[in-house]
Structures are given as structure tokens and as C-alpha cells.
Write a protein that holds these residues in place. Structure first.
Motif, mmCIF file in Angstrom:
data_model
loop_
_atom_site.group_PDB
_atom_site.id
_atom_site.type_symbol
_atom_site.label_atom_id
_atom_site.label_comp_id
_atom_site.label_asym_id
_atom_site.label_seq_id
_atom_site.Cartn_x
_atom_site.Cartn_y
_atom_site.Cartn_z
ATOM 1 N N ALA A 169 106.859 -50.612 -0.355
ATOM 2 C CA ALA A 169 107.038 -49.157 -0.417
ATOM 3 C C ALA A 169 108.222 -48.718 0.443
ATOM 4 N N ALA A 170 108.396 -49.337 1.610
ATOM 5 C CA ALA A 170 109.528 -48.994 2.470
ATOM 6 C C ALA A 170 110.849 -49.364 1.801
ATOM 7 N N LEU A 171 110.908 -50.530 1.177
ATOM 8 C CA LEU A 171 112.122 -50.934 0.475
ATOM 9 C C LEU A 171 112.447 -49.967 -0.660
ATOM 10 N N ARG A 172 111.431 -49.570 -1.395
ATOM 11 C CA ARG A 172 111.643 -48.605 -2.483
ATOM 12 C C ARG A 172 112.008 -47.230 -1.932
ATOM 13 N N GLY A 173 111.347 -46.821 -0.839
ATOM 14 C CA GLY A 173 111.607 -45.515 -0.241
ATOM 15 C C GLY A 173 113.023 -45.392 0.298
ATOM 16 N N PHE A 174 113.562 -46.458 0.847
ATOM 17 C CA PHE A 174 114.928 -46.444 1.360
ATOM 18 C C PHE A 174 115.936 -46.855 0.288
ATOM 19 N N ALA A 175 115.486 -47.008 -0.933
ATOM 20 C CA ALA A 175 116.324 -47.324 -2.099
ATOM 21 C C ALA A 175 117.165 -48.586 -1.870
ATOM 22 N N VAL A 176 116.550 -49.601 -1.319
ATOM 23 C CA VAL A 176 117.258 -50.849 -1.063
ATOM 24 C C VAL A 176 117.666 -51.509 -2.381
ATOM 25 N N ASP A 177 116.851 -51.363 -3.415
ATOM 26 C CA ASP A 177 117.201 -51.951 -4.706
ATOM 27 C C ASP A 177 118.461 -51.313 -5.284
ATOM 28 N N VAL A 178 118.609 -49.993 -5.102
ATOM 29 C CA VAL A 178 119.806 -49.294 -5.584
ATOM 30 C C VAL A 178 121.027 -49.721 -4.764
ATOM 31 N N MET A 179 120.849 -49.824 -3.443
ATOM 32 C CA MET A 179 121.961 -50.270 -2.590
ATOM 33 C C MET A 179 122.398 -51.685 -2.973
ATOM 34 N N ALA A 180 121.446 -52.559 -3.238
ATOM 35 C CA ALA A 180 121.780 -53.936 -3.612
ATOM 36 C C ALA A 180 122.518 -53.967 -4.945
ATOM 37 N N LYS A 181 122.086 -53.153 -5.907
ATOM 38 C CA LYS A 181 122.750 -53.114 -7.204
ATOM 39 C C LYS A 181 124.173 -52.576 -7.058
ATOM 40 N N ASN A 182 124.339 -51.517 -6.266
ATOM 41 C CA ASN A 182 125.679 -50.966 -6.050
ATOM 42 C C ASN A 182 126.596 -51.972 -5.363
ATOM 43 N N LYS A 183 126.076 -52.697 -4.398
ATOM 44 C CA LYS A 183 126.879 -53.702 -3.704
ATOM 45 C C LYS A 183 127.268 -54.827 -4.666
ATOM 46 N N TYR A 184 126.333 -55.230 -5.509
ATOM 47 C CA TYR A 184 126.618 -56.270 -6.494
ATOM 48 C C TYR A 184 127.691 -55.799 -7.472
ATOM 49 N N ASP A 185 127.549 -54.566 -7.965
ATOM 50 C CA ASP A 185 128.539 -54.023 -8.908
ATOM 51 C C ASP A 185 129.913 -53.914 -8.265
ATOM 52 N N SER A 186 129.953 -53.485 -6.998
ATOM 53 C CA SER A 186 131.219 -53.363 -6.279
ATOM 54 C C SER A 186 131.871 -54.737 -6.103
ATOM 55 N N ALA A 187 131.075 -55.735 -5.752
ATOM 56 C CA ALA A 187 131.606 -57.085 -5.584
ATOM 57 C C ALA A 187 132.128 -57.629 -6.916
ATOM 58 N N LEU A 188 131.422 -57.330 -7.997
ATOM 59 C CA LEU A 188 131.859 -57.764 -9.317
ATOM 60 C C LEU A 188 133.196 -57.124 -9.676
ATOM 61 N N LEU A 189 133.345 -55.826 -9.412
ATOM 62 C CA LEU A 189 134.590 -55.122 -9.700
ATOM 63 C C LEU A 189 135.738 -55.682 -8.861
ATOM 64 N N ASN A 190 135.485 -55.915 -7.575
ATOM 65 C CA ASN A 190 136.521 -56.490 -6.711
ATOM 66 C C ASN A 190 136.945 -57.877 -7.191
ATOM 67 N N GLU A 191 135.996 -58.666 -7.646
ATOM 68 C CA GLU A 191 136.305 -59.996 -8.163
ATOM 69 C C GLU A 191 137.150 -59.901 -9.428
ATOM 70 N N MET A 192 136.837 -58.940 -10.291
ATOM 71 C CA MET A 192 137.630 -58.752 -11.510
ATOM 72 C C MET A 192 139.058 -58.330 -11.166
ATOM 73 N N ILE A 193 139.213 -57.445 -10.186
ATOM 74 C CA ILE A 193 140.552 -56.998 -9.778
ATOM 75 C C ILE A 193 141.353 -58.171 -9.220
ATOM 76 N N LEU A 194 140.711 -58.991 -8.374
ATOM 77 C CA LEU A 194 141.391 -60.156 -7.822
ATOM 78 C C LEU A 194 141.820 -61.133 -8.915
ATOM 79 N N LYS A 195 140.965 -61.311 -9.906
ATOM 80 C CA LYS A 195 141.288 -62.229 -11.004
ATOM 81 C C LYS A 195 142.470 -61.704 -11.811
ATOM 82 N N VAL A 196 142.489 -60.393 -12.051
ATOM 83 C CA VAL A 196 143.611 -59.798 -12.787
ATOM 84 C C VAL A 196 144.888 -59.935 -11.971
#
Length: 193
Positions: free
Chosen positions: A146-173
Motif C-alpha cells: 500500500a505504501a509503494l502504491r500510495g507513493f506511486a513508486v510504480d509510476v516513478m519506475a515506469k517513468n524512469k524506465y521510459d526516460s532511460a529508453l529514450l536516452n538510449e535511443m538518442i545515444l544510438k542515433v
């Protein structure tokens, strides 16, 4: 680690046993220890919450000091639960670990007592054991979820993953496109030389 365990087995040493409350409280019976294990962590958690509650009572929840105190409360609460969870869970679960000797069932943790859930007239002991089970082996993981859900840790993890994916794509380009082509694109988009 395995050789240490094998040595412990060969010498009949309990190398990985967590020595806790039963070592320092040999003269205290099991039910008293169980009550202590159920109540003491709640008192400690309440004591951890006192500074936060004090600021809430004073209506200072919008102050920067509240954010620091509130963050510290969660930090120490989670660290405390992480440290004591195995011991509390083990202690409360052992209230139901019984062995049949002769015609009676005996509590393995305290062989001088009959099994708590099979005793007649000791329903209070059973209530303490059930409350302990609900609070610690079941309650702590549900609270942490409940604490993890309340602090939206899943959303933060998804955003961090998406950001890392975008940065990796930029580096590859950047690696695949030549340096002169990047300058031409920058000049075309108005980025100068």
C-alpha cells in the motif's frame, strides 16, 4: 557459505540461527514473549510517529520542516520494519507450531505449554497469536504494498524506465549519424553552426 553450512551440520552447530528475544528472556514464558512481540513494535512505531503527529496537531503540514520530518518518519519506519519483520513473523508463526507427544499437542517453542490453538480456556492466548499473524506476517507486506502504491513508486519506475529508453535511443542515433550530418540538421533547424 556452503562450506560453512556443511561444517555447521557436521559439528551440529546452528550457524544460521537468528538469536533474538528467547536468548535474553529464558525465564519468560512463550505467551508473555508473544505479547511483547506483538505490542513492542507498535509502541516503537508510535514513538517514531510522534514528531510527525505533533506537526499535524500544530497545523504545520505545509511547512518545509514537515516534509523533512515526514520523510524521516517513513525512512525510519521502513528501515525498522525491514529489520524486525523476519523476527516478528517467525515469533508469531511459531505460536502455531506444535508437536504431538503422547495424547497431547505441545508448543514446540515452549514444550511446557500445550498448543495455543488447541487449549481450552486460553482463548486470550489464541487472540494474541492471531493478532500477531495479522499484524506481521500478513500485515507488513500488505502495508508495504500500500505504501509503494500510495507513493506511486510504480509510476516513478515506469517513468524512469521510459526516460532511460529514450536516452538510449538518442545515444544510438548519435552514434549512427555522422557528425557533419548532425551539424547540417542543426543549421537547418536554426541551431547555428
Amino acid at each position: 557459505l556452503i562450506s560453512l553450512w556443511e561444517l555447521g551440520v557436521a559439528l551440529r552447530l546452528d550457524v544460521f540461527n537468528f538469536y533474538g528475544l528467547h536468548c535474553v528472556s529464558g525465564s519468560i514464558d512463550f505467551v508473555t514473549r508473544l505479547k511483547l512481540v506483538v505490542v513492542a513494535p507498535l509502541i516503537i512505531i508510535f514513538m517514531l510517529a510522534i514528531p510527525t503527529l505533533w506537526l499535524v496537531v500544530q497545523s504545520k503540514t505545509s511547512s518545509p520542516k514537515f516534509k523533512v520530518v515526514y520523510g524521516a518518519f517513513w525512512y525510519y519506519l521502513l528501515a525498522f520494519l525491514y529489520l524486525v519483520y523476519p523476527f516478528l513473523s517467525t515469533m508469531t508463526v511459531t505460536a502455531f507450531n506444535c508437536r504431538k507427544i503422547g495424547d497431547k499437542w505441545w508448543l514446540v517453542a515452549d514444550m511446557s505449554r500445550e498448543c495455543i490453538h488447541l487449549q481450552s480456556g486460553h482463548s486470550g492466548d489464541l487472540v494474541w497469536a492471531i493478532v500477531g499473524i495479522l499484524l506481521y506476517p500478513l500485515g507488513v507486506p500488505l502495508f508495504l504494498y500500500a505504501a509503494l502504491r500510495g507513493f506511486a513508486v510504480d509510476v516513478m519506475a515506469k517513468n524512469k524506465y521510459d526516460s532511460a529508453l529514450l536516452n538510449e535511443m538518442i545515444l544510438k542515433v548519435k552514434k549512427t549519424i555522422s557528425h557533419s550530418l548532425i551539424h547540417k540538421i542543426a543549421r537547418f533547424l536554426g541551431g547555428g553552426s
